[in-house]
Design a protein around this motif. Sequence first.
Motif, PDB file in Angstrom:
ATOM      1  N   ASN A 132      59.167 -35.183  53.118  1.00  0.00           N
ATOM      2  CA  ASN A 132      60.499 -35.614  53.550  1.00  0.00           C
ATOM      3  C   ASN A 132      60.897 -34.998  54.884  1.00  0.00           C
ATOM      4  O   ASN A 132      61.578 -35.628  55.701  1.00  0.00           O
ATOM      5  N   ILE A 133      60.482 -33.754  55.118  1.00  0.00           N
ATOM      6  CA  ILE A 133      60.779 -33.104  56.403  1.00  0.00           C
ATOM      7  C   ILE A 133      60.109 -33.858  57.544  1.00  0.00           C
ATOM      8  O   ILE A 133      60.749 -34.220  58.539  1.00  0.00           O
ATOM      9  N   VAL A 134      58.802 -34.090  57.404  1.00  0.00           N
ATOM     10  CA  VAL A 134      58.049 -34.729  58.487  1.00  0.00           C
ATOM     11  C   VAL A 134      58.492 -36.177  58.676  1.00  0.00           C
ATOM     12  O   VAL A 134      58.668 -36.647  59.805  1.00  0.00           O
ATOM     13  N   SER A 182      62.936 -20.456  54.882  1.00  0.00           N
ATOM     14  CA  SER A 182      61.725 -19.979  55.554  1.00  0.00           C
ATOM     15  C   SER A 182      60.607 -21.009  55.510  1.00  0.00           C
ATOM     16  O   SER A 182      59.960 -21.306  56.518  1.00  0.00           O
ATOM     17  N   TRP A 183      60.386 -21.585  54.327  1.00  0.00           N
ATOM     18  CA  TRP A 183      59.260 -22.500  54.164  1.00  0.00           C
ATOM     19  C   TRP A 183      59.500 -23.855  54.799  1.00  0.00           C
ATOM     20  O   TRP A 183      58.541 -24.585  55.091  1.00  0.00           O
ATOM     21  N   VAL A 184      60.738 -24.206  55.049  1.00  0.00           N
ATOM     22  CA  VAL A 184      60.995 -25.415  55.839  1.00  0.00           C
ATOM     23  C   VAL A 184      60.370 -25.241  57.222  1.00  0.00           C
ATOM     24  O   VAL A 184      59.673 -26.129  57.736  1.00  0.00           O
ATOM     25  N   GLY A 185      60.602 -24.088  57.829  1.00  0.00           N
ATOM     26  CA  GLY A 185      60.012 -23.819  59.139  1.00  0.00           C
ATOM     27  C   GLY A 185      58.499 -23.769  59.094  1.00  0.00           C
ATOM     28  O   GLY A 185      57.806 -24.349  59.949  1.00  0.00           O
ATOM     29  N   CYS A 199      68.221 -27.708  60.959  1.00  0.00           N
ATOM     30  CA  CYS A 199      69.197 -27.895  59.876  1.00  0.00           C
ATOM     31  C   CYS A 199      68.960 -29.215  59.162  1.00  0.00           C
ATOM     32  O   CYS A 199      69.043 -29.301  57.933  1.00  0.00           O
ATOM     33  N   LYS A 200      68.648 -30.252  59.923  1.00  0.00           N
ATOM     34  CA  LYS A 200      68.352 -31.555  59.325  1.00  0.00           C
ATOM     35  C   LYS A 200      67.095 -31.481  58.464  1.00  0.00           C
ATOM     36  O   LYS A 200      67.002 -32.136  57.424  1.00  0.00           O
ATOM     37  N   ALA A 201      66.139 -30.665  58.902  1.00  0.00           N
ATOM     38  CA  ALA A 201      64.907 -30.502  58.127  1.00  0.00           C
ATOM     39  C   ALA A 201      65.187 -29.829  56.791  1.00  0.00           C
ATOM     40  O   ALA A 201      64.597 -30.191  55.766  1.00  0.00           O
ATOM     41  N   VAL A 202      66.094 -28.844  56.777  1.00  0.00           N
ATOM     42  CA  VAL A 202      66.473 -28.202  55.514  1.00  0.00           C
ATOM     43  C   VAL A 202      67.129 -29.228  54.589  1.00  0.00           C
ATOM     44  O   VAL A 202      66.843 -29.283  53.388  1.00  0.00           O
ATOM     45  N   ALA A 203      67.991 -30.075  55.156  1.00  0.00           N
ATOM     46  CA  ALA A 203      68.639 -31.117  54.352  1.00  0.00           C
ATOM     47  C   ALA A 203      67.619 -32.108  53.822  1.00  0.00           C
ATOM     48  O   ALA A 203      67.711 -32.561  52.670  1.00  0.00           O
ATOM     49  N   ALA A 204      66.627 -32.444  54.641  1.00  0.00           N
ATOM     50  CA  ALA A 204      65.588 -33.373  54.200  1.00  0.00           C
ATOM     51  C   ALA A 204      64.788 -32.772  53.049  1.00  0.00           C
ATOM     52  O   ALA A 204      64.417 -33.477  52.097  1.00  0.00           O
ATOM     53  N   ALA A 205      64.530 -31.469  53.127  1.00  0.00           N
ATOM     54  CA  ALA A 205      63.774 -30.801  52.064  1.00  0.00           C
ATOM     55  C   ALA A 205      64.563 -30.754  50.764  1.00  0.00           C
ATOM     56  O   ALA A 205      64.009 -30.975  49.683  1.00  0.00           O
ATOM     57  N   VAL A 206      65.850 -30.467  50.859  1.00  0.00           N
ATOM     58  CA  VAL A 206      66.684 -30.296  49.665  1.00  0.00           C
ATOM     59  C   VAL A 206      67.101 -31.633  49.070  1.00  0.00           C
ATOM     60  O   VAL A 206      67.044 -31.836  47.848  1.00  0.00           O
TER      61      VAL A 206
END
Length: 341
Positions: free
Chosen positions: A297-299, A242-245, A64-71
């Motif tokens: 941003n995700i990584v 999907s692409w965050v994963g 969930c944090k990764a999705v927030a980082a992406a957005v």
Amino acid sequence: MKNKLLSAAIGAAVFALGTSAASATTLGDVKAKGFIQCGVNTGLAGFAAPDASGNWAGFDVDFCKAVAAAVFGDPTKVKFTPLSAANRFPALQSGEIDVLARNTTWSINRDTALGLNFRFVNYYDGQGFMVRKSLNVKSALELSGASVCVQSGTTTELNLADYFKANNLQYNPVVFEKLDEVNAAYDAGRCDVYTTDQSGLYSLRLTLKNPDEHTILPEIISKEPLAPAVRQGDDQWFDIVSWVGYAMINAEEFGITQANVDEMKNSPNPDIKRFLGVEADTKIGTDLGLTNDWAYNIVKNVGNYGEVFERNIGESSPLKIARGLNALWNKGGIQYAPPVR
């Protein structure tokens, strides 16, 4: 003429409705409110659980944090809604949450009849059994006549019935709606066996009064591809989640980590430069409705798939779960992501 005018009016109305629905995107709603509402488990160590201060941590929480980082470029712009197995799907269907990341199995019924969309599998799992070592049981095939604790409203409950029927075994189900009720019942000795996803058994064993007195049997009786879910009807949001994963898996395959992601921007590898959004002509972000540095941003803020796995549920965590099927495809597992290009 009246019929033609009526048809034109109906067509215009349908077009207007379609345009209105299309403009009301999840991404737009998320940006307007300034955070992502993520549905998670009510408390499953290693996957999603709050600490004494109410801060959530775990494998699903990090997604969930990764999705927030992406957005947003900020992993803190997410709020968590703890959900039971019974109320997780209504919460997503009703719009109470934007994404469900709650160790949920992807199945045909959920993918069709419930109006949900799954794609990225963040954990390949299977249902197992935990028993007390004092029972001296070595195989699930020795469990005939046992009482089995299980959570209602799950594929676990259905798989349990199928397994015992297929193997001509008898059992007494001890069923509860809430996970903590199942845990308490097993720990108190109200049932002989606990069944759920094997990853969950490793987590739950840590919460028992005497964890070392319990063993997890070797049988895996089902396929449990655990995946985040979104509502049907919003392809853009479905693609983003999907692409965050997939980005987290690709980052691990590239060898990009939280520690070296800034250095990797200077890599001569065009795939890595494209992935991190530093190529001038890249559109990997804008095509999603995000900035081109969304994967960076995700990584940078959360880590790659391997880092998230290891710190939450891997060999160096209290759960000590081996990567197994969840290793990369080129490392003996089946985790495989489409290319970011």
